[in-house]
Scaffold this active site. Sequence first.
Site, PDB file in Angstrom:
ATOM      1  N   ASP A  40       3.611   2.995  -4.123  1.00 32.88           N
ATOM      2  CA  ASP A  40       2.654   3.850  -4.815  1.00 32.88           C
ATOM      3  C   ASP A  40       2.634   3.376  -6.261  1.00 32.88           C
ATOM      4  OD1 ASP A  40       1.291   5.857  -6.192  1.00 32.88           O
ATOM      5  OD2 ASP A  40       2.157   7.477  -5.004  1.00 32.88           O
ATOM      6  N   VAL A  41       1.504   2.845  -6.707  1.00 34.13           N
ATOM      7  CA  VAL A  41       1.440   2.236  -8.042  1.00 34.13           C
ATOM      8  C   VAL A  41       1.562   3.264  -9.163  1.00 34.13           C
ATOM      9  CG1 VAL A  41       0.119   0.253  -7.222  1.00 34.13           C
ATOM     10  CG2 VAL A  41      -1.095   2.281  -8.106  1.00 34.13           C
TER      11      VAL A  41
ATOM     12  N   ALA B 187     -19.174  -3.234  -2.673  1.00 30.74           N
ATOM     13  CA  ALA B 187     -18.757  -3.888  -1.431  1.00 30.74           C
ATOM     14  C   ALA B 187     -18.598  -2.789  -0.392  1.00 30.74           C
ATOM     15  CB  ALA B 187     -17.455  -4.655  -1.627  1.00 30.74           C
TER      16      ALA B 187
ATOM     17  N   ASP C 105       0.865  -1.169   0.000  1.00 30.24           N
ATOM     18  CA  ASP C 105       0.000   0.000   0.000  1.00 30.24           C
ATOM     19  C   ASP C 105       0.909   1.228   0.000  1.00 30.24           C
ATOM     20  OD1 ASP C 105      -3.244   0.189   0.849  1.00 30.24           O
ATOM     21  OD2 ASP C 105      -2.113   2.053   0.982  1.00 30.24           O
TER      22      ASP C 105
ATOM     23  N   ASN D  78      -5.285  -4.719  -6.863  1.00 32.60           N
ATOM     24  CA  ASN D  78      -6.472  -4.173  -6.217  1.00 32.60           C
ATOM     25  C   ASN D  78      -6.483  -2.644  -6.159  1.00 32.60           C
ATOM     26  OD1 ASN D  78      -8.894  -4.360  -4.340  1.00 32.60           O
ATOM     27  ND2 ASN D  78      -7.405  -3.374  -2.981  1.00 32.60           N
TER      28      ASN D  78
ATOM     29  N   LYS E 134     -11.945   1.489 -15.132  1.00 32.26           N
ATOM     30  CA  LYS E 134     -12.276   0.080 -14.919  1.00 32.26           C
ATOM     31  C   LYS E 134     -12.564  -0.637 -16.243  1.00 32.26           C
ATOM     32  CE  LYS E 134     -11.875  -0.261 -10.443  1.00 32.26           C
ATOM     33  NZ  LYS E 134     -10.803  -1.089  -9.831  1.00 32.26           N
TER      34      LYS E 134
ATOM     35  N   TYR F  53     -13.844   6.936 -13.215  1.00 26.19           N
ATOM     36  CA  TYR F  53     -13.703   5.607 -12.614  1.00 26.19           C
ATOM     37  C   TYR F  53     -14.171   4.516 -13.581  1.00 26.19           C
ATOM     38  CZ  TYR F  53     -14.125   1.943  -9.042  1.00 26.19           C
ATOM     39  OH  TYR F  53     -14.012   0.786  -8.305  1.00 26.19           O
TER      40      TYR F  53
END
Length: 261
Positions: free
Chosen positions: A80-81, A202, A52, A103, A173, A169
């Site tokens: 950090d991606v 979720a 993370d 994720n 996706k 978003y």
Amino acid sequence: MSSPLSVPPTPTPGHNLLVGRRAVVTAAAGTGIGSATARRLLEEGADVVVSDWHERRLTETAELLAKEFPEREIGAVVCDVRDTAQVNNLIEASGRIDILVNNAGLGGETPVVDMTDEQWDTVLDITLNGTFRCTRAALNYFRGAGHGGVIVNNASVLGWRAQQGQAHYAAAKAGVMALTRCSAVEAAELGVRINAVAPSIARHPFLDKVSSTELLDALSEREAFGRAAEPWEIAATIAMLASDYTTYLTGEVVSVSSQRA
């Protein structure tokens, strides 16, 4: 409408699906799908490296998991991606990898007419480009290691469906879905399967912080079960895709949803 499934079931116990395997899970700190996935993979017998960008939350998550699963090996790597060097370090520092769960993602609620370049770019960079960077690094690892593996990406039903205020978003996706399909075709020659899950909603504390309660309540009520998914319910599907129960499945996006068609 009330349903027998409106009350979340008790989490299904592990079945040793991933014994002897080592997994990396991005955005695994906190209380969301990432941490639930790390826990589920541990329950299935895997050793896990959690990652993370938030170092304190990551450390807390790793320590909690270590207490719950003292027999498993648990690592933690800050990443950090958005940063290619950090992504490459994550893969290198993790040692052997059999499973990667992408994720990391970021959402928000902004109409297109009011959206800034920075808002658009940030969501796309974390959610789509981050998944690309991690996938590329993992495939380079698998190509050198020669033992095959599995990548599971976290997409969303918004990659297929429209929702107001979610253009950035949803676009990200949808990109994750396309990346899943195309990279899976390329990865087959490396013995690597790549699939994705597409949750509808979720519910967890972090989501409640970044989205309005009114919106989340409305989305939950639209589900056929009249409730949002529990993070562990998404994690269980991710574990299935990582396991040998899905050896002839690649390039697919599995909807984890109770939405009406």
